[in-house]
Design an enzyme around this catalytic site. Structure first.
Site, PDB file in Angstrom:
ATOM      1  N   LEU A 129      15.016  -2.070 -16.399  1.00  9.58           N
ATOM      2  CA  LEU A 129      15.751  -2.858 -17.386  1.00  9.58           C
ATOM      3  C   LEU A 129      17.052  -2.126 -17.679  1.00  9.58           C
ATOM      4  CD1 LEU A 129      12.913  -3.712 -19.971  1.00  9.58           C
ATOM      5  CD2 LEU A 129      13.842  -5.222 -18.201  1.00  9.58           C
ATOM      6  N   ASP A 130      18.119  -2.880 -17.960  1.00  8.40           N
ATOM      7  CA  ASP A 130      19.374  -2.257 -18.346  1.00  8.40           C
ATOM      8  C   ASP A 130      19.169  -1.406 -19.602  1.00  8.40           C
ATOM      9  OD1 ASP A 130      20.700  -3.549 -16.281  1.00  8.40           O
ATOM     10  OD2 ASP A 130      21.308  -5.238 -17.541  1.00  8.40           O
ATOM     11  N   LYS A 131      20.011  -0.417 -19.762  1.00  8.54           N
ATOM     12  CA  LYS A 131      19.905   0.488 -20.910  1.00  8.54           C
ATOM     13  C   LYS A 131      19.779  -0.283 -22.226  1.00  8.54           C
ATOM     14  CE  LYS A 131      22.644   3.698 -23.661  1.00  8.54           C
ATOM     15  NZ  LYS A 131      24.015   4.242 -23.892  1.00  8.54           N
ATOM     16  N   ARG A 143      22.209 -12.062 -17.595  1.00 11.66           N
ATOM     17  CA  ARG A 143      23.521 -11.947 -18.212  1.00 11.66           C
ATOM     18  C   ARG A 143      24.576 -12.720 -17.433  1.00 11.66           C
ATOM     19  NH1 ARG A 143      24.004  -5.594 -18.439  1.00 11.66           N
ATOM     20  NH2 ARG A 143      25.979  -6.052 -19.532  1.00 11.66           N
TER      21      ARG A 143
END
Length: 331
Positions: free
Chosen positions: A140-142, A241
Site C-alpha cells: 500500500l502507498d505510504k 488514485r
C-alpha cells in the site's frame, strides 16, 4: 535506486506552481516524492539557498540545490514498532497499516517501516520473499491505510502471490472523492502506465499502458464530495488514485493527482477539505483463499479516525441540523 550525490536545477516557467517535492522527484532519477519530502525536511534540499517545506509551490527561476545520500546498508534491522494485527496464524499475518507508515525500507526511510516491525514481531520471516521485502506479497502507498497481507512461510508466500497474479483476490477500498457522482455505480476500464513526461507518476495516457479495471459504487453523497467504494479488479500502481482522477473525481487530499480541485466548494466544506493531511483512501476489505485451508477468508480494517471524523463533519455540513450519526457502517 535513485542517483546519489549533489544536484542543481532552475525552475522553468512551465513548472511554476508545482510542489517542491514533486519537482525534485521528477528531476532526480529514481527518487520518489516521499523520499524527496524526507530530504527536504532534513534540509538536504534547499531553494534559493534556504530551507522550504515539501509542499512549497515553486516559482519561475527558483534555484533548487540538493544532495541525495548514498543508500544505507541493505540489511534491515528489526525494530519494536506498534502493529495493528487483524489476524495471525502459522501461515500469515494480516495488518491494518496506518497511514504514514512506509511498507519497506528505501532511501530516506531506512528505519521505522512496516518491514522493520515485522522482522521484530516475526523473527523467522526474514528469508521469505527477499531480504528487502520479507513476507510482503502486495503493498500500500505510504499514505494509504488499511488491510495488508504478509506471508509467514515460503509456501504461504507462493500461494498468496499466485492469487494476486491470478486476480482472484478481492480488494475493496473506500475513498472520499471530489465532486458528486450522478450515477450510483460504474466501471472505469482505462489502461494505466508511466506518465509520458513525469516518470514518477502513473497515467491513463501512457505510451505503454497495461489493462486496468476499477468498479465503483456510491456509499454516501455530501456537498461537493462523495464517499465511494472501489473494487480493484487489477493491481496497477496508484490504480485507484489514477482512475478516480481520470474521470475528474480525484481523491481528496491526493498531493499528486488531485491538482487544484475543490474550487466552488462552500467556505466550510473547503476549509474541511484543506484539513485532510493525506489522500482519503483506505483498503477496507480483502478476501482471499487461506494458503493452507483453502477456504475463503475476509479481513476488514475499520475506517481510521481521520476519515471517520471527516465523514461525520461532512454529514453535518451537508445537512445542517441533521444527526450525523456514527460511521459504524464501515467497520
Amino acid at each position: 535506486m535513485p542517483v546519489t550525490g549533489p544536484f542543481h536545477f532552475v525552475v522553468e516557467s512551465i513548472d511554476a506552481g508545482i510542489r517542491l517535492d514533486l519537482a525534485v522527484s521528477a528531476h532526480v532519477s529514481g527518487l520518489t516524492r516521499s523520499q524527496a519530502a524526507v530530504l527536504i525536511q532534513q534540509v538536504r534540499i534547499i531553494v534559493n539557498d534556504g530551507p522550504k517545506k515539501p509542499g512549497y509551490r515553486l516559482k519561475a527561476l527558483d534555484r533548487i540545490t540538493g544532495f541525495v545520500p548514498p543508500p544505507v546498508d541493505a540489511v534491515t534491522q528489526p525494530e519494536s514498532l506498534a502493529l495493528n494485527i487483524l489476524h495471525e496464524d502459522e501461515d500469515m499475518i494480516v495488518l491494518d497499516k496506518a497511514a504514514g507508515m512506509v511498507v519497506h525500507p528505501a532511501p530516506g526511510h531506512a528505519s521505522g517501516t512496516l518491514v522493520n516491525a515485522l522482522l521484530y514481531h516475526c523473527p523467522g520471516i526474514g528469508p521469505i520473499g527477499g531480504e528487502l521485502r520479507p513476507g510482503i506479497v502486495h503493498r500500500l502507498d505510504k499514505d494509504t491505510s488499511g488491510v495488508l497481507l504478509v506471508a509467514k512461510n515460503a509456501a504461504a508466500h507462493a500461494h498468496l502471490a499466485a492469487q494476486f497474479a491470478a486476480r482472484s483476490i478481492c480488494k475493496i477500498y473506500l475513498a472520499i472523492v471530489y465532486g458528486v457522482l450522478a450515477e450510483d455505480s460504474g466501471v472505469i476500464a482505462l489502461p494505466i502506465g508511466r506518465h509520458p513526461v513525469d516518470r514518477k507518476r502513473m497515467s491513463t495516457r501512457s505510451r505503454k499502458p497495461r489493462t486496468a479495471e476499477t468498479r465503483w459504487k456510491v456509499r454516501e453523497r455530501f456537498e461537493g464530495l462523495t464517499l465511494i467504494e472501489l473494487n480493484l479488479k487489477t493491481g496497477r500502481t496508484h490504480q485507484a488514485r489514477v482512475h478516480c482522477a481520470a474521470v475528474n473525481h480525484p481523491i481528496l487530499g491526493d498531493p499528486v493527482y488531485a491538482g487544484r480541485h475543490g474550487r466552488g466548494l462552500s467556505a466550510a466544506i473547503g476549509a474541511l477539505t484543506r484539513s485532510a493531511e493525506r489522500q482519503m483512501l483506505h483498503a477496507w476489505q480483502l478476501t482471499c483463499r487461506h494458503p493452507r485451508r483453502q477456504a475463503p477468508v475476509c479481513f476488514v480494517a475499520p475506517l481510521p479516525q481521520d476519515m471517520t471524523q471527516l465523514i461525520v463533519h461532512l454529514r453535518y455540513l451537508s445537512a445542517p441540523g441533521a444527526d450525523p450519526g456514527p460511521p459504524s457502517r464501515y467497520r
